[in-house]
Motif scaffolding. Structure first.
Motif, PDB file in Angstrom:
ATOM      1  N   VAL A  58     161.820   3.268 -10.594  1.00 46.06           N
ATOM      2  CA  VAL A  58     160.787   4.126 -11.166  1.00 46.06           C
ATOM      3  C   VAL A  58     160.117   4.885 -10.028  1.00 46.06           C
ATOM      4  CG1 VAL A  58     158.573   4.192 -12.364  1.00 46.06           C
ATOM      5  CG2 VAL A  58     160.387   2.688 -13.186  1.00 46.06           C
ATOM      6  N   VAL A  59     160.078   6.196 -10.147  1.00 50.91           N
ATOM      7  CA  VAL A  59     159.511   7.053  -9.110  1.00 50.91           C
ATOM      8  C   VAL A  59     158.158   7.576  -9.571  1.00 50.91           C
ATOM      9  CG1 VAL A  59     159.865   9.116  -7.706  1.00 50.91           C
ATOM     10  CG2 VAL A  59     161.830   7.719  -8.376  1.00 50.91           C
ATOM     11  N   LEU A  60     157.156   7.469  -8.681  1.00 47.37           N
ATOM     12  CA  LEU A  60     155.815   7.977  -8.961  1.00 47.37           C
ATOM     13  C   LEU A  60     155.563   9.192  -8.076  1.00 47.37           C
ATOM     14  CD1 LEU A  60     153.880   4.563  -8.890  1.00 47.37           C
ATOM     15  CD2 LEU A  60     155.006   5.671 -10.843  1.00 47.37           C
ATOM     16  N   ALA A  61     155.199  10.312  -8.680  1.00 48.20           N
ATOM     17  CA  ALA A  61     155.023  11.556  -7.932  1.00 48.20           C
ATOM     18  C   ALA A  61     153.644  12.145  -8.183  1.00 48.20           C
ATOM     19  CB  ALA A  61     156.103  12.560  -8.323  1.00 48.20           C
ATOM     20  N   GLY A  62     153.054  12.720  -7.132  1.00 48.82           N
ATOM     21  CA  GLY A  62     151.762  13.387  -7.253  1.00 48.82           C
ATOM     22  C   GLY A  62     150.600  12.468  -6.915  1.00 48.82           C
ATOM     23  N   TYR A  63     149.545  13.058  -6.364  1.00 43.42           N
ATOM     24  CA  TYR A  63     148.397  12.281  -5.903  1.00 43.42           C
ATOM     25  C   TYR A  63     147.773  11.429  -7.000  1.00 43.42           C
ATOM     26  CZ  TYR A  63     143.473  11.382  -4.902  1.00 43.42           C
ATOM     27  OH  TYR A  63     142.235  10.784  -4.783  1.00 43.42           O
ATOM     28  N   LYS A  64     147.494  12.016  -8.159  1.00 44.05           N
ATOM     29  CA  LYS A  64     146.795  11.291  -9.218  1.00 44.05           C
ATOM     30  C   LYS A  64     147.603  10.078  -9.689  1.00 44.05           C
ATOM     31  CE  LYS A  64     144.174  15.286 -10.879  1.00 44.05           C
ATOM     32  NZ  LYS A  64     143.934  16.223 -12.025  1.00 44.05           N
ATOM     33  N   THR A  65     148.897  10.254  -9.838  1.00 41.64           N
ATOM     34  CA  THR A  65     149.746   9.156 -10.322  1.00 41.64           C
ATOM     35  C   THR A  65     149.868   8.046  -9.283  1.00 41.64           C
ATOM     36  OG1 THR A  65     151.005  10.721 -11.651  1.00 41.64           O
ATOM     37  CG2 THR A  65     152.022   8.587 -11.227  1.00 41.64           C
ATOM     38  N   VAL A  66     150.123   8.421  -8.029  1.00 43.43           N
ATOM     39  CA  VAL A  66     150.267   7.425  -6.971  1.00 43.43           C
ATOM     40  C   VAL A  66     148.953   6.678  -6.760  1.00 43.43           C
ATOM     41  CG1 VAL A  66     150.711   7.089  -4.513  1.00 43.43           C
ATOM     42  CG2 VAL A  66     152.155   8.638  -5.839  1.00 43.43           C
ATOM     43  N   LYS A  67     147.849   7.396  -6.776  1.00 51.72           N
ATOM     44  CA  LYS A  67     146.543   6.744  -6.621  1.00 51.72           C
ATOM     45  C   LYS A  67     146.284   5.778  -7.770  1.00 51.72           C
ATOM     46  CE  LYS A  67     141.580   7.539  -6.682  1.00 51.72           C
ATOM     47  NZ  LYS A  67     140.482   8.504  -6.944  1.00 51.72           N
ATOM     48  N   GLN A  68     146.572   6.227  -8.977  1.00 48.99           N
ATOM     49  CA  GLN A  68     146.348   5.371 -10.137  1.00 48.99           C
ATOM     50  C   GLN A  68     147.151   4.073 -10.026  1.00 48.99           C
ATOM     51  OE1 GLN A  68     147.355   7.191 -13.864  1.00 48.99           O
ATOM     52  NE2 GLN A  68     146.650   5.460 -15.092  1.00 48.99           N
ATOM     53  N   ALA A  69     148.379   4.178  -9.548  1.00 53.35           N
ATOM     54  CA  ALA A  69     149.242   2.993  -9.434  1.00 53.35           C
ATOM     55  C   ALA A  69     148.803   2.083  -8.296  1.00 53.35           C
ATOM     56  CB  ALA A  69     150.691   3.417  -9.248  1.00 53.35           C
ATOM     57  N   LEU A  70     148.634   2.645  -7.098  1.00 50.65           N
ATOM     58  CA  LEU A  70     148.400   1.816  -5.918  1.00 50.65           C
ATOM     59  C   LEU A  70     146.966   1.342  -5.778  1.00 50.65           C
ATOM     60  CD1 LEU A  70     150.567   3.572  -3.183  1.00 50.65           C
ATOM     61  CD2 LEU A  70     151.209   1.848  -4.862  1.00 50.65           C
ATOM     62  N   ILE A  71     146.018   2.069  -6.358  1.00 45.92           N
ATOM     63  CA  ILE A  71     144.606   1.688  -6.223  1.00 45.92           C
ATOM     64  C   ILE A  71     144.051   1.132  -7.532  1.00 45.92           C
ATOM     65  CG2 ILE A  71     142.274   2.526  -5.702  1.00 45.92           C
ATOM     66  CD1 ILE A  71     143.530   4.518  -3.780  1.00 45.92           C
ATOM     67  N   ASN A  72     144.187   1.886  -8.622  1.00 46.29           N
ATOM     68  CA  ASN A  72     143.633   1.428  -9.897  1.00 46.29           C
ATOM     69  C   ASN A  72     144.430   0.278 -10.505  1.00 46.29           C
ATOM     70  OD1 ASN A  72     141.869   3.530  -9.471  1.00 46.29           O
ATOM     71  ND2 ASN A  72     142.793   4.886 -10.988  1.00 46.29           N
ATOM     72  N   HIS A  73     145.734   0.222 -10.189  1.00 43.79           N
ATOM     73  CA  HIS A  73     146.593  -0.877 -10.656  1.00 43.79           C
ATOM     74  C   HIS A  73     147.201  -1.578  -9.438  1.00 43.79           C
ATOM     75  CE1 HIS A  73     146.617   0.258 -14.981  1.00 43.79           C
ATOM     76  NE2 HIS A  73     146.464   1.492 -14.503  1.00 43.79           N
ATOM     77  N   ALA A  74     146.355  -1.874  -8.472  1.00 44.63           N
ATOM     78  CA  ALA A  74     146.824  -2.410  -7.193  1.00 44.63           C
ATOM     79  C   ALA A  74     147.603  -3.708  -7.347  1.00 44.63           C
ATOM     80  CB  ALA A  74     145.643  -2.616  -6.247  1.00 44.63           C
ATOM     81  N   ASP A  75     147.134  -4.605  -8.191  1.00 45.90           N
ATOM     82  CA  ASP A  75     147.818  -5.891  -8.357  1.00 45.90           C
ATOM     83  C   ASP A  75     149.176  -5.728  -9.027  1.00 45.90           C
ATOM     84  OD1 ASP A  75     145.757  -7.264  -7.162  1.00 45.90           O
ATOM     85  OD2 ASP A  75     144.739  -7.708  -9.049  1.00 45.90           O
ATOM     86  N   GLU A  76     149.226  -4.894 -10.067  1.00 44.96           N
ATOM     87  CA  GLU A  76     150.473  -4.720 -10.812  1.00 44.96           C
ATOM     88  C   GLU A  76     151.569  -4.076  -9.975  1.00 44.96           C
ATOM     89  OE1 GLU A  76     147.440  -3.945 -11.810  1.00 44.96           O
ATOM     90  OE2 GLU A  76     147.194  -3.996 -13.995  1.00 44.96           O
ATOM     91  N   PHE A  77     151.177  -3.161  -9.066  1.00 48.05           N
ATOM     92  CA  PHE A  77     152.165  -2.460  -8.242  1.00 48.05           C
ATOM     93  C   PHE A  77     152.130  -2.943  -6.793  1.00 48.05           C
ATOM     94  CE2 PHE A  77     151.568   0.437 -11.801  1.00 48.05           C
ATOM     95  CZ  PHE A  77     152.851   0.897 -12.046  1.00 48.05           C
ATOM     96  N   GLY A  78     151.577  -4.128  -6.550  1.00 52.24           N
ATOM     97  CA  GLY A  78     151.328  -4.573  -5.184  1.00 52.24           C
ATOM     98  C   GLY A  78     152.410  -5.396  -4.530  1.00 52.24           C
ATOM     99  N   ASP A  79     153.446  -5.780  -5.255  1.00 55.21           N
ATOM    100  CA  ASP A  79     154.514  -6.560  -4.632  1.00 55.21           C
ATOM    101  C   ASP A  79     155.480  -5.649  -3.875  1.00 55.21           C
ATOM    102  OD1 ASP A  79     153.552  -8.980  -5.410  1.00 55.21           O
ATOM    103  OD2 ASP A  79     155.102  -9.409  -6.890  1.00 55.21           O
ATOM    104  N   ARG A  80     156.231  -6.256  -2.962  1.00 57.93           N
ATOM    105  CA  ARG A  80     157.221  -5.517  -2.188  1.00 57.93           C
ATOM    106  C   ARG A  80     158.605  -5.723  -2.791  1.00 57.93           C
ATOM    107  NH1 ARG A  80     156.064  -1.988   0.254  1.00 57.93           N
ATOM    108  NH2 ARG A  80     155.019  -2.766   2.119  1.00 57.93           N
ATOM    109  N   GLU A  81     159.345  -4.626  -2.945  1.00 57.74           N
ATOM    110  CA  GLU A  81     160.747  -4.719  -3.340  1.00 57.74           C
ATOM    111  C   GLU A  81     161.553  -5.200  -2.136  1.00 57.74           C
ATOM    112  OE1 GLU A  81     162.589  -4.581  -5.856  1.00 57.74           O
ATOM    113  OE2 GLU A  81     164.582  -3.984  -5.182  1.00 57.74           O
ATOM    114  N   ILE A  82     162.167  -6.357  -2.269  1.00 58.29           N
ATOM    115  CA  ILE A  82     162.955  -6.912  -1.163  1.00 58.29           C
ATOM    116  C   ILE A  82     164.424  -6.548  -1.382  1.00 58.29           C
ATOM    117  CG2 ILE A  82     163.483  -8.959   0.194  1.00 58.29           C
ATOM    118  CD1 ILE A  82     160.521  -8.296   0.116  1.00 58.29           C
ATOM    119  N   THR A  83     164.857  -5.461  -0.770  1.00 55.69           N
ATOM    120  CA  THR A  83     166.249  -5.029  -0.886  1.00 55.69           C
ATOM    121  C   THR A  83     167.137  -5.996  -0.105  1.00 55.69           C
ATOM    122  OG1 THR A  83     166.127  -3.644   1.089  1.00 55.69           O
ATOM    123  CG2 THR A  83     165.488  -2.625  -1.011  1.00 55.69           C
TER     124      THR A  83
END
Length: 475
Positions: A58-83
């Motif tokens: 899933v790709v997140l593009a644009g300031y508002k979307t990335v901010k919403q994911a990484l800051i407003n939903h920090a816990d939900e999007f906070g894990d690291r993908e371990i390739t």
């Protein structure tokens, strides 16, 4: 009959993988050009899905979307993908490529101790200033003749992080420093190659991929070298006189052993990989940004001239210090614009959802790989007046005062924001200001400013393509 069947199966397999290879390249180039130039025919929303081989991303593009994911939903999007590559490199140890309690404990310990050893404070400022003196001496040796800036900038940044981690700096001629830096550079470059990304999609190809073998060989040498440095510090450890991060970790390990703490996270593997993370991250990002800065100054001499005029008026001939930043708004704006324009981590390090999440009208399952496109934030047309141009006015108001911009996210944001941000900011300011105070940077003789190429060399981070500059003494 059986041999023919096996032969054709192998041929079909290679055709399939070869196709996947070009599919990956197409996707990568599409994302890169989508962010850099905008979509030519099709408009995508700020949340979309691509497939890297069989893997859904899933790709997140644009300031508002990335901010919403990484800051407003920090816990939900906070894990690291371990390739597969990241797993092979660290096995879940360290800070950058870890999750869960181990990651939380290592990050917390690192942040606390990095601050204790002066990160962002006067103590580390003195070490950076000392390093600028060594760097200026090295630049002076070229006497205005063309040279490649990569290694010197790497050595300077590495010496600073080494002084924090090990409690001492390395001379630029030290073969140990040179080998560590060279391996780190090679591994960062190889990690972004198509063959290694192909391995992340199809791990069974590992035994046949030369670049992967080179990375793992470098890793083995790094582990050996770090282990030797740690062992040397352990032999002279004094808990009442800690020299650096490694000493603090060793004392914490001893305390865990003496108290009989079982399954302690403070063990040798976490120490080695945390040190490796700090060394590579503290070297590559800072030195790469500084190289972009010097290249851009040579490319745009009128901007370089304004920076030097401001430095001359405010500082004169004395050594720049961090406190000068507030009186150098144009210089500060140029440094910030360099970070924005260069966007050296355009796709960021992949995240992963820690739980099922409803986001912007989409349902994203737990464990989904997420790419927050930092390039789409730093080049967002809704946030920046001229996103595709190098323009320091992005960070200045009409009165020429420095202004902060919410969409300035070169260090990412949220739970995974770079732990060395304050150190990097101080290094960038002191190194850049000191270099511009002493030297004027120009293209090599016979090369015009227009011929300086700003096309990045694609790797794990975006570096300037190989080039040479002249550092002409202004004094």
């Amino acid at each position: 009959q059986i041999n023919y069947i096996c032969f054709y199966q192998v041929i079909y397999l290679f055709i399939y993988l070869f196709s996947c290879y070009f599919i990956y390249l197409s996707i990568y180039l599409f994302i890169f050009n989508f962010c850099r130039f905008g979509p030519p025919y099709i408009t995508f929303g700020p949340v979309f899905t691509v497939y890297f081989g069989p893997k859904k991303v899933v790709v997140l593009a644009g300031y508002k979307t990335v901010k919403q994911a990484l800051i407003n939903h920090a816990d939900e999007f906070g894990d690291r993908e371990i390739t597969p590559l990241f797993h092979d490199l660290t096995k879940g140890h360290g800070i950058i490529f870890a999750n869960g309690e181990s990651w939380r404990e290592m990050r917390r310990f690192a942040l606390t101790n990095l601050r204790d050893f002066g990160m962002g404070k006067k103590k580390i400022e003195e070490k950076i200033i000392e390093e600028t003196c060594h760097l200026l001496e090295e630049f002076e040796k070229f006497e205005g003749k063309p040279f490649e800036t990569t290694r010197l900038m790497n050595y300077a940044a590495s010496s600073v992080i080494s002084s924090i981690v090990y409690g001492r700096r390395f001379e630029y001629t030290d073969p140990q420093l040179r080998s560590m830096v060279d391996r780190a550079n090679e591994s960062v470059r190889l990690s972004g190659t198509a063959s290694v990304q192909l391995y992340n999609m199809f791990p069974f190809l590992g035994p046949w991929l030369k670049n992967l073998k080179l990375i793992m060989n470098n890793l083995a040498l790094d582990i050996k070298e770090i282990s030797e440095l740690v062992s040397s510090l352990h032999q002279t450890l004094n808990s009442q006189d800690l020299r650096g991060f490694v000493d603090s970790f060793l004392v914490r390990m001893q305390n865990a052993e003496e108290s009989g703490e079982k399954n302690s996270l403070f063990q040798k593997q976490n120490l080695i990989f945390t040190v490796a993370n700090l060394f590579v991250a503290g070297t590559d990002t800072t030195s790469t940004t500084l190289r972009w800065g010097l290249l851009l100054m040579a490319k745009y001499p009128h901007i370089q001239g304004q920076v030097q005029e401001e430095i001359d008026q405010v500082i004169g001939g004395r050594q720049p210090v961090s406190e000068d930043r507030k009186n150098l708004p144009y210089t500060d704006a140029v440094i910030h614009e360099t970070q924005r324009f260069a966007n050296i981590a355009p796709i960021s390090i992949p995240h992963m959802t820690s739980c099922d999440v409803h986001f912007n009208g989409y349902f994203i399952k737990k464990g989904t790989c997420v790419f927050p496109l930092l390039m789409s934030v730093l080049w967002d047309e809704d946030e920046w007046e001229t996103p595709q141009n190098f323009n320091p006015q992005h960070f200045l108001d009409k009165q020429g005062r420095f202004v902060k911009r919410d969409a300035f996210m070169p260090f990412s944001a949220g739970r995974r924001v770079c732990p060395g941000e304050s150190l990097a900011r101080m290094e960038l300011f002191l190194f850049f200001t000191s270099l511009l105070q002493r030297f004027r940077f120009t293209p090599p003789p016979g090369v015009s400013e227009d011929e300086l190429d700003l096309t990045p060399a694609v790797g794990f981070t975006l570096n300037p393509t190989q080039h040479k500059l002249c550092a002409v003494n202004r004094l």
